[in-house]
Motif scaffolding. Sequence first.
Motif, short mmCIF file in Angstrom:
data_model
loop_
_atom_site.label_atom_id
_atom_site.label_comp_id
_atom_site.label_asym_id
_atom_site.label_seq_id
_atom_site.Cartn_x
_atom_site.Cartn_y
_atom_site.Cartn_z
N LEU A 327 -1.51 89.27 -35.68
CA LEU A 327 -2.73 90.30 -35.29
C LEU A 327 -3.07 89.66 -34.03
O LEU A 327 -3.91 88.80 -34.11
N TYR A 328 -3.22 90.17 -32.89
CA TYR A 328 -3.78 89.68 -31.52
C TYR A 328 -5.20 90.19 -31.13
O TYR A 328 -5.74 89.66 -30.35
N GLY A 329 -5.50 91.39 -31.73
CA GLY A 329 -6.64 92.02 -31.05
C GLY A 329 -6.61 92.17 -29.57
O GLY A 329 -5.67 92.95 -29.16
N SER A 330 -7.54 91.56 -28.94
CA SER A 330 -7.73 91.79 -27.54
C SER A 330 -7.39 90.56 -26.86
O SER A 330 -7.57 90.62 -25.72
N GLN A 331 -6.46 89.80 -27.42
CA GLN A 331 -5.98 88.37 -26.80
C GLN A 331 -5.17 88.64 -25.74
O GLN A 331 -4.50 89.87 -25.90
N CYS A 334 -0.13 86.71 -22.34
CA CYS A 334 0.54 85.38 -22.31
C CYS A 334 0.20 84.42 -23.53
O CYS A 334 1.10 83.77 -23.92
N ARG A 335 -0.91 84.48 -24.08
CA ARG A 335 -1.36 83.72 -25.16
C ARG A 335 -0.72 84.11 -26.54
O ARG A 335 -0.21 83.61 -27.33
N VAL A 336 -0.60 85.54 -26.35
CA VAL A 336 0.27 86.20 -27.91
C VAL A 336 1.72 85.51 -27.63
O VAL A 336 2.12 85.34 -28.60
N LEU A 337 2.21 85.90 -26.54
CA LEU A 337 3.82 85.41 -26.19
C LEU A 337 3.72 84.01 -26.48
O LEU A 337 5.02 83.75 -26.93
N GLU A 338 2.96 83.27 -26.22
CA GLU A 338 3.18 81.70 -26.61
C GLU A 338 3.16 81.45 -27.95
O GLU A 338 4.24 80.69 -28.35
N ARG A 339 2.30 81.90 -28.77
CA ARG A 339 2.42 81.99 -30.01
C ARG A 339 3.62 82.62 -30.88
O ARG A 339 4.19 81.88 -31.51
N VAL A 340 4.25 83.72 -30.25
CA VAL A 340 5.35 84.35 -30.85
C VAL A 340 6.44 83.51 -30.69
O VAL A 340 7.23 83.34 -31.51
N ARG A 341 6.60 82.83 -29.30
CA ARG A 341 7.79 82.21 -29.25
C ARG A 341 7.78 80.93 -29.97
O ARG A 341 8.71 80.49 -30.41
N ALA A 342 6.72 80.41 -30.25
CA ALA A 342 6.65 78.95 -30.89
C ALA A 342 7.22 79.46 -32.40
O ALA A 342 7.77 78.66 -33.05
N TYR A 343 6.79 80.50 -33.06
CA TYR A 343 7.19 80.82 -34.52
C TYR A 343 8.71 81.04 -34.25
O TYR A 343 9.28 80.68 -35.23
N THR A 344 9.20 82.03 -33.50
CA THR A 344 10.51 82.20 -33.25
C THR A 344 11.29 81.16 -33.22
O THR A 344 12.51 81.06 -33.88
N GLU A 345 11.09 80.15 -32.52
CA GLU A 345 11.69 78.91 -32.37
C GLU A 345 11.92 78.07 -33.47
O GLU A 345 12.66 77.19 -33.81
N GLN A 346 10.89 78.32 -34.52
CA GLN A 346 11.06 77.67 -35.81
C GLN A 346 12.06 78.37 -36.76
O GLN A 346 11.95 77.93 -37.87
N PHE A 348 11.21 81.80 -37.70
CA PHE A 348 10.58 82.87 -38.27
C PHE A 348 10.70 84.36 -37.54
O PHE A 348 11.19 84.09 -36.13
N THR A 349 10.94 85.27 -38.28
CA THR A 349 10.91 86.56 -37.44
C THR A 349 9.27 86.87 -37.39
O THR A 349 8.61 86.83 -38.28
N VAL A 350 9.11 87.47 -36.18
CA VAL A 350 7.60 87.81 -35.98
C VAL A 350 7.42 89.29 -35.49
O VAL A 350 7.97 89.69 -34.61
N ARG A 351 6.37 89.83 -35.83
CA ARG A 351 5.77 91.16 -35.33
C ARG A 351 4.47 90.89 -34.76
O ARG A 351 3.72 90.47 -35.42
N ALA A 352 4.30 91.13 -33.56
CA ALA A 352 3.08 90.94 -32.86
C ALA A 352 2.30 92.47 -32.75
O ALA A 352 3.08 93.26 -32.39
N ALA A 353 1.04 92.72 -33.27
CA ALA A 353 0.31 93.94 -32.97
C ALA A 353 -0.96 93.58 -32.99
O ALA A 353 -1.58 92.81 -33.47
N ALA A 354 -1.69 94.63 -32.31
CA ALA A 354 -3.12 94.51 -31.94
C ALA A 354 -3.95 94.92 -33.22
O ALA A 354 -4.81 94.33 -33.58
N GLU A 355 -3.41 95.88 -34.02
CA GLU A 355 -4.11 96.29 -35.40
C GLU A 355 -2.91 96.14 -36.59
O GLU A 355 -1.78 96.21 -36.31
#
Length: 373
Positions: A327-331, A334-346, A348-355
């Motif tokens: 959950l990234y809110g108003s971030q 570029c910061r959100v995608l940085e975290r998504v990529r970090a998890y997927t490279e480990q 994990f499957t990831v869903r990023a959503a504002a809410e």
Amino acid sequence: MPHQCFFRVGRKGETMTEHMEWEDRITQVLTNLYRSYGYSRYRMEKFEPYELYMANKNYLQGGVIAFPDNTGKLMALKPDVTMSVVRNTRAEEKEKKVYYSENVFRMERDTQEYREIRQIGLEYIGGGDGYPEAETLLLAAESLKCLGRDFALCLSHADLVQALLEGCIHSEAELKVVLQALRRHRPYSIAELQLPELVADSIRTLITLPGDAREALACLRSMKTDREIRPIVQELETVVEVLEQAGFAANVKIDFSILNDTDYYNGISFVGYLDGIPKAVLAGGRYNNLMQRLGKNQGGIGFALYLGELIRSFAAPAETDADILLLYGSQPACRVLERVRAYTEQGFTVRAAAEFPEGFRAGRVIELQEENK
């Protein structure tokens, strides 16, 4: 260079294949199997000339979705892969080995409704006599083995039935009685026909063959008949021996209830069954007659595995929609995608959503604002 398969290791030592849907995993396994035997990928066009399929509608056993293109020519929506392979086989090709993973569109005879059917299979065009049957039957058994359940691979031979009935059947109605007796395992329903005694006894033998393949072959060899059937029985013996040597002695059966349309098929036919699934999940056979109907001089044999029948049994519903809900809110993006990529490279499957998405099932929920406090 031998075929290599690369996997990326994820969390807890899991490979990327463990994150794939069941259908994708089994497709990958079977694709690697067929490639290892020298088969190349065949990709079917979405639309093909309608007249090809209309002229052979009995082969399809169902209707075809057709529409006019911008020139007014009628086109068909992917009704059959085998006919497409045959149509696109050149006269000078002495051998052609292809595999496919395709969706075809057919009308079911029972419901009169069109369905999209997922198939994976192979076609062996040419190659002479003997070896193509052996390799195709072996790969059919290996395909069933990959599914991880007990299975049966049932064989029959159209030429044997034709040889026994030659000169004895005088109408379509009589032929229908014999075929229904074979398909329904009813040895006494042929009594109404005026068949020669040796022929009637032979048909009853086919209906009542024992379950063990070797015992069934012994019955076929000892049948009293005035027809020349030894080469046909020998062909069945050869493929049974191949399957036995590969460790499938307990899986192979001889069953003459398996009968295909002889306008298109000849020689060996076969179907595959899996424990726990009432319908056949694999079907194939030799189709030299189809090749000739389409103007080809080569022989052909192949099979298809029906993934639709398997998915309902194997594809267990996922417990979660993703490993992580971020959950990234108003971030910023570029910061959100940085975290998504970090998890997927480990892994994990990831869903990023504002809410939080309504009804979403996540193994773990992470709020990006809290993560960096």
